[in-house]
Scaffold this motif. Structure first.
Motif, PDB file in Angstrom:
ATOM      1  N   ARG A 136      29.642  56.549  10.803  1.00 17.99           N
ATOM      2  CA  ARG A 136      30.139  56.626  12.081  1.00 17.99           C
ATOM      3  C   ARG A 136      29.111  56.004  13.306  1.00 17.99           C
ATOM      4  O   ARG A 136      29.746  55.755  14.049  1.00 17.99           O
ATOM      5  CB  ARG A 136      29.829  58.324  12.493  1.00 17.99           C
ATOM      6  N   ARG A 137      27.910  55.723  12.954  1.00 18.88           N
ATOM      7  CA  ARG A 137      26.981  55.268  13.754  1.00 18.88           C
ATOM      8  C   ARG A 137      27.358  53.766  13.821  1.00 18.88           C
ATOM      9  O   ARG A 137      27.127  53.096  15.103  1.00 18.88           O
ATOM     10  CB  ARG A 137      25.630  55.378  13.415  1.00 18.88           C
ATOM     11  N   LYS A 138      27.708  53.075  12.727  1.00 17.84           N
ATOM     12  CA  LYS A 138      27.680  51.943  12.657  1.00 17.84           C
ATOM     13  C   LYS A 138      29.242  51.539  12.820  1.00 17.84           C
ATOM     14  O   LYS A 138      29.556  50.273  12.623  1.00 17.84           O
ATOM     15  CB  LYS A 138      27.128  51.220  11.336  1.00 17.84           C
ATOM     16  N   CYS A 139      30.135  52.389  12.968  1.00 17.43           N
ATOM     17  CA  CYS A 139      31.621  52.127  12.975  1.00 17.43           C
ATOM     18  C   CYS A 139      32.013  51.752  11.980  1.00 17.43           C
ATOM     19  O   CYS A 139      32.779  50.670  11.614  1.00 17.43           O
ATOM     20  CB  CYS A 139      31.756  51.108  14.051  1.00 17.43           C
ATOM     21  N   LYS A 140      31.706  52.034  10.653  1.00 16.53           N
ATOM     22  CA  LYS A 140      31.997  51.711   9.425  1.00 16.53           C
ATOM     23  C   LYS A 140      32.683  52.905   8.539  1.00 16.53           C
ATOM     24  O   LYS A 140      31.974  53.708   7.803  1.00 16.53           O
ATOM     25  CB  LYS A 140      31.012  51.009   8.611  1.00 16.53           C
ATOM     26  N   PRO A 141      33.908  53.274   9.018  1.00 12.05           N
ATOM     27  CA  PRO A 141      34.459  54.573   8.274  1.00 12.05           C
ATOM     28  C   PRO A 141      34.527  54.620   6.631  1.00 12.05           C
ATOM     29  O   PRO A 141      34.590  55.665   5.996  1.00 12.05           O
ATOM     30  CB  PRO A 141      36.080  54.508   8.873  1.00 12.05           C
ATOM     31  N   GLN A 142      34.538  53.142   6.218  1.00 12.77           N
ATOM     32  CA  GLN A 142      34.394  53.114   4.625  1.00 12.77           C
ATOM     33  C   GLN A 142      33.155  53.342   4.184  1.00 12.77           C
ATOM     34  O   GLN A 142      32.959  53.070   2.860  1.00 12.77           O
ATOM     35  CB  GLN A 142      35.145  51.846   4.573  1.00 12.77           C
ATOM     36  N   MET A 143      32.075  53.671   4.797  1.00 10.00           N
ATOM     37  CA  MET A 143      30.902  53.862   4.223  1.00 10.00           C
ATOM     38  C   MET A 143      30.793  54.883   3.382  1.00 10.00           C
ATOM     39  O   MET A 143      31.253  56.019   3.468  1.00 10.00           O
ATOM     40  CB  MET A 143      29.897  54.059   5.432  1.00 10.00           C
ATOM     41  N   ASN A 144      30.043  54.786   2.382  1.00 10.17           N
ATOM     42  CA  ASN A 144      29.649  55.875   1.155  1.00 10.17           C
ATOM     43  C   ASN A 144      28.248  55.718   0.821  1.00 10.17           C
ATOM     44  O   ASN A 144      27.684  54.656   1.298  1.00 10.17           O
ATOM     45  CB  ASN A 144      30.624  55.618   0.126  1.00 10.17           C
ATOM     46  N   TYR A 145      27.932  56.311  -0.022  1.00 10.20           N
ATOM     47  CA  TYR A 145      26.412  56.637  -0.471  1.00 10.20           C
ATOM     48  C   TYR A 145      26.179  55.267  -1.422  1.00 10.20           C
ATOM     49  O   TYR A 145      25.103  54.862  -1.409  1.00 10.20           O
ATOM     50  CB  TYR A 145      26.182  57.884  -1.236  1.00 10.20           C
ATOM     51  N   ASP A 146      27.180  54.723  -2.173  1.00 11.82           N
ATOM     52  CA  ASP A 146      26.816  53.556  -2.903  1.00 11.82           C
ATOM     53  C   ASP A 146      26.438  52.469  -2.170  1.00 11.82           C
ATOM     54  O   ASP A 146      25.637  51.720  -2.553  1.00 11.82           O
ATOM     55  CB  ASP A 146      28.440  53.340  -3.621  1.00 11.82           C
ATOM     56  N   LYS A 147      27.282  52.292  -0.908  1.00 14.27           N
ATOM     57  CA  LYS A 147      26.845  51.108  -0.235  1.00 14.27           C
ATOM     58  C   LYS A 147      25.617  51.189   0.487  1.00 14.27           C
ATOM     59  O   LYS A 147      24.903  50.358   0.744  1.00 14.27           O
ATOM     60  CB  LYS A 147      28.110  50.981   0.792  1.00 14.27           C
ATOM     61  N   LEU A 148      25.472  52.656   1.021  1.00 17.44           N
ATOM     62  CA  LEU A 148      24.169  52.866   1.808  1.00 17.44           C
ATOM     63  C   LEU A 148      23.000  52.758   1.041  1.00 17.44           C
ATOM     64  O   LEU A 148      22.027  52.007   1.346  1.00 17.44           O
ATOM     65  CB  LEU A 148      24.507  54.275   2.329  1.00 17.44           C
ATOM     66  N   SER A 149      23.156  53.094  -0.312  1.00 17.72           N
ATOM     67  CA  SER A 149      22.180  53.138  -1.242  1.00 17.72           C
ATOM     68  C   SER A 149      21.617  51.618  -1.501  1.00 17.72           C
ATOM     69  O   SER A 149      20.455  51.048  -1.806  1.00 17.72           O
ATOM     70  CB  SER A 149      22.221  53.739  -2.667  1.00 17.72           C
ATOM     71  N   ARG A 150      22.841  50.822  -1.389  1.00 13.95           N
ATOM     72  CA  ARG A 150      22.374  49.147  -1.833  1.00 13.95           C
ATOM     73  C   ARG A 150      21.642  49.022  -0.439  1.00 13.95           C
ATOM     74  O   ARG A 150      20.739  47.923  -0.849  1.00 13.95           O
ATOM     75  CB  ARG A 150      23.709  48.620  -1.635  1.00 13.95           C
ATOM     76  N   ALA A 151      21.978  49.128   0.688  1.00 14.34           N
ATOM     77  CA  ALA A 151      21.083  48.787   1.795  1.00 14.34           C
ATOM     78  C   ALA A 151      19.832  49.161   1.693  1.00 14.34           C
ATOM     79  O   ALA A 151      18.648  48.519   1.914  1.00 14.34           O
ATOM     80  CB  ALA A 151      21.755  49.319   2.999  1.00 14.34           C
ATOM     81  N   LEU A 152      19.682  50.496   1.070  1.00 18.94           N
ATOM     82  CA  LEU A 152      18.290  51.021   0.758  1.00 18.94           C
ATOM     83  C   LEU A 152      17.584  50.272  -0.213  1.00 18.94           C
ATOM     84  O   LEU A 152      16.431  50.117  -0.102  1.00 18.94           O
ATOM     85  CB  LEU A 152      18.448  52.507   0.393  1.00 18.94           C
ATOM     86  N   ARG A 153      18.271  49.712  -1.195  1.00 14.54           N
ATOM     87  CA  ARG A 153      17.734  48.896  -2.115  1.00 14.54           C
ATOM     88  C   ARG A 153      16.979  47.626  -1.535  1.00 14.54           C
ATOM     89  O   ARG A 153      16.117  47.067  -2.345  1.00 14.54           O
ATOM     90  CB  ARG A 153      18.741  48.585  -3.315  1.00 14.54           C
ATOM     91  N   TYR A 154      17.689  47.234  -0.616  1.00 11.45           N
ATOM     92  CA  TYR A 154      17.037  45.733   0.007  1.00 11.45           C
ATOM     93  C   TYR A 154      15.874  46.046   0.582  1.00 11.45           C
ATOM     94  O   TYR A 154      15.068  45.203   1.021  1.00 11.45           O
ATOM     95  CB  TYR A 154      17.866  45.543   0.964  1.00 11.45           C
ATOM     96  N   TYR A 155      15.347  47.399   0.905  1.00  8.14           N
ATOM     97  CA  TYR A 155      14.336  47.649   1.543  1.00  8.14           C
ATOM     98  C   TYR A 155      13.085  47.569   0.442  1.00  8.14           C
ATOM     99  O   TYR A 155      11.774  47.635   0.955  1.00  8.14           O
ATOM    100  CB  TYR A 155      14.225  49.196   2.202  1.00  8.14           C
ATOM    101  N   TYR A 156      13.344  47.709  -0.704  1.00  9.28           N
ATOM    102  CA  TYR A 156      12.121  47.681  -1.902  1.00  9.28           C
ATOM    103  C   TYR A 156      11.432  46.361  -1.597  1.00  9.28           C
ATOM    104  O   TYR A 156      10.219  46.553  -1.686  1.00  9.28           O
ATOM    105  CB  TYR A 156      12.911  47.779  -3.229  1.00  9.28           C
ATOM    106  N   ASN A 157      11.947  45.298  -1.562  1.00 12.57           N
ATOM    107  CA  ASN A 157      11.422  43.984  -1.392  1.00 12.57           C
ATOM    108  C   ASN A 157      10.559  43.969  -0.211  1.00 12.57           C
ATOM    109  O   ASN A 157       9.550  43.250  -0.105  1.00 12.57           O
ATOM    110  CB  ASN A 157      12.316  42.833  -1.537  1.00 12.57           C
ATOM    111  N   LYS A 158      11.105  44.357   0.701  1.00 14.80           N
ATOM    112  CA  LYS A 158      10.514  44.585   2.125  1.00 14.80           C
ATOM    113  C   LYS A 158       9.361  45.584   2.269  1.00 14.80           C
ATOM    114  O   LYS A 158       8.553  45.299   3.379  1.00 14.80           O
ATOM    115  CB  LYS A 158      11.751  44.631   3.154  1.00 14.80           C
ATOM    116  N   ARG A 159       9.326  46.177   1.280  1.00 14.66           N
ATOM    117  CA  ARG A 159       8.278  47.095   1.193  1.00 14.66           C
ATOM    118  C   ARG A 159       8.458  48.189   2.259  1.00 14.66           C
ATOM    119  O   ARG A 159       7.403  48.788   2.603  1.00 14.66           O
ATOM    120  CB  ARG A 159       6.724  46.458   1.078  1.00 14.66           C
TER     121      ARG A 159
END
Length: 142
Positions: free
Chosen positions: A78-101
């Motif tokens: 809702r915040r990003k105007c992506k109605p098709q967002m789900n936890y699978d996609k959100l968690s992918r974005a979260l996973r990109y944070y691993y390398n960034k520490r």
DNA sequence: GCCGGAACGA
DNA sequence: TCGTTCCGGC
């Protein structure tokens, strides 16, 4: 009518504003205030009204658990105007944070991640005070 | 559920 | 650069 996905995306909770401009802007993007996922997560964690959706894990410094993945994804979408967002996609974005520490996974614990406050707020954002309980208190304007 | 490569967009 | 979408693999 669907107002809320037009332009500015600031929390409209009615005075529930937490993060100043430094949390919304990026060094390499002047004028761009794309909110980042970890800012959004922090924003939700601050509010008691979302503690049934996402909350700090007691005992573990900076660790949080997503109690309702679908709801977090819905709010993020809702915040990003992506109605098709789900936890699978959100968690992918979260996973990109691993390398960034910025984040890492608490393995074994379902829907549980942990902030690297050590490297995140300490060097870059000394305006935030984190209590041992895991609560965050933004110290702005003083 | 969680991981991470790949293509792609703003 | 930071996700979003899709997806094969574990």
């Amino acid at each position: 009518m669907k107002a809320g996905c037009s332009m500015v995306e600031k929390p409209e909770g009615g005075g529930g504003y937490q993060f100043p401009d430094w949390a919304y802007k990026t060094e390499s993007s002047p004028g761009s205030r794309q909110i980042q996922l970890w800012h959004f997560i922090l924003e939700l964690l601050q509010k008691e009204e979302f503690r049934h959706v996402i909350a700090w894990q007691q005992g573990e410094y900076g660790e949080f658990v997503i109690k309702d993945p679908d709801e977090v994804a819905r709010l993020w979408g809702r915040r990003k105007c992506k109605p098709q967002m789900n936890y699978d996609k959100l968690s992918r974005a979260l996973r990109y944070y691993y390398n960034k520490r910025i984040l890492h996974k608490t393995k074994g614990k379902r829907f549980t991640y942990k902030f690297n406050f050590n490297k995140l707020v300490m060097p870059n954002y000394p305006f935030i005070n984190i209590r041992s309980s895991g609560k965050i208190t933004p110290l702005v304007g003083n």
